[in-house]
Design an enzyme around this catalytic site. Structure first.
Site, PDB file in Angstrom:
ATOM      1  N   GLU A 130      -5.000  16.982 -21.384  1.00  0.00           N
ATOM      2  CA  GLU A 130      -6.161  17.623 -20.762  1.00  0.00           C
ATOM      3  C   GLU A 130      -5.724  18.733 -19.815  1.00  0.00           C
ATOM      4  O   GLU A 130      -5.241  18.477 -18.714  1.00  0.00           O
ATOM      5  CB  GLU A 130      -7.004  16.588 -20.006  1.00  0.00           C
ATOM      6  CG  GLU A 130      -7.566  15.492 -20.883  1.00  0.00           C
ATOM      7  CD  GLU A 130      -8.590  16.006 -21.883  1.00  0.00           C
ATOM      8  OE1 GLU A 130      -9.259  17.029 -21.601  1.00  0.00           O
ATOM      9  OE2 GLU A 130      -8.719  15.389 -22.951  1.00  0.00           O
TER      10      GLU A 130
ATOM     11  N   GLU B  80     -12.855  14.144 -13.577  1.00  0.00           N
ATOM     12  CA  GLU B  80     -12.211  14.804 -14.716  1.00  0.00           C
ATOM     13  C   GLU B  80     -11.803  13.769 -15.768  1.00  0.00           C
ATOM     14  O   GLU B  80     -11.926  14.014 -16.970  1.00  0.00           O
ATOM     15  CB  GLU B  80     -11.010  15.620 -14.253  1.00  0.00           C
ATOM     16  CG  GLU B  80     -10.428  16.532 -15.303  1.00  0.00           C
ATOM     17  CD  GLU B  80     -11.397  17.576 -15.816  1.00  0.00           C
ATOM     18  OE1 GLU B  80     -11.614  17.619 -17.045  1.00  0.00           O
ATOM     19  OE2 GLU B  80     -11.931  18.351 -15.005  1.00  0.00           O
TER      20      GLU B  80
ATOM     21  N   GLU C 242     -16.048  13.150 -23.394  1.00  0.00           N
ATOM     22  CA  GLU C 242     -15.804  14.116 -24.464  1.00  0.00           C
ATOM     23  C   GLU C 242     -15.211  13.438 -25.692  1.00  0.00           C
ATOM     24  O   GLU C 242     -15.608  13.717 -26.818  1.00  0.00           O
ATOM     25  CB  GLU C 242     -14.878  15.227 -23.983  1.00  0.00           C
ATOM     26  CG  GLU C 242     -15.547  16.218 -23.069  1.00  0.00           C
ATOM     27  CD  GLU C 242     -14.595  17.290 -22.565  1.00  0.00           C
ATOM     28  OE1 GLU C 242     -13.373  17.180 -22.792  1.00  0.00           O
ATOM     29  OE2 GLU C 242     -15.083  18.242 -21.937  1.00  0.00           O
TER      30      GLU C 242
END
Length: 167
Positions: free
Chosen positions: A27, A68, A75
């Site tokens: 990420e 995050e 996601e």
């Protein structure tokens, strides 16, 4: 029986560690926030923040990193939905990203309130030794290209280089 409960409890920490490690590896935004956290800590040190102000910075940084991680999890959970759910999946991903943005902006506002009155102290301590300036000037491009953007040409998220997936 009790040892089994302790083992399962400890295994949860291993799973959490694996999730953080995957976020660091895959990420880009998480890596960016880690670098921003490093510079926030350096700035807090040079600005001579009080213990309570340090705690506020750490709390904000932790919240941004945690959001995050949640954003990345959402996601992945809704990635590539069937055609009947594509809009809701996209909206869920956008909302999770929005949550990260809201917390990051709130953290930025808090940082401005904490650092602005101490800018003179921060600048004096930053420039007091040439190693401080050199360290920041050299580390920024190295972290940008060597850490934040290092995996951008890799395979898709969750996929290993040989085509296997992390399941």
């Amino acid at each position: 029986m009790k040892f089994e409960h302790l083992t399962r409890f400890a295994r949860g920490f291993v799973y959490a560690y694996n999730g953080i490690r995957a976020a660091i590896k895959e990420e880009r935004n998480f890596r960016f926030h880690l670098c921003a956290a490093l510079y926030a800590c350096l700035g807090s040190y040079w600005a001579r923040l009080s213990a309570v102000e340090w705690a506020l910075i750490v709390l904000c940084v932790g919240a941004v990193l945690a959001l995050e991680l949640v954003n990345s999890a959402i996601e992945r959970a809704v990635d590539k939905p069937d055609t009947t759910h594509w809009w809701t999946a996209g909206a869920a991903k956008d909302m999770a990203a929005g949550a990260v943005l809201v917390m990051a902006l709130a953290t930025l506002v808090i940082a401005v309130f904490l650092f602005a009155p101490r800018f003179g102290v921060l600048w004096a301590n930053f420039t007091a030794h040439w190693g401080n300036v050199l360290g920041v000037v050299v580390s920024m491009p190295l972290l940008l290209w060597g850490f934040i953007f290092r995996y951008d040409n890799s395979t898709q998220k969750g996929e290993k280089s040989n085509g296997e997936t992390d399941s």
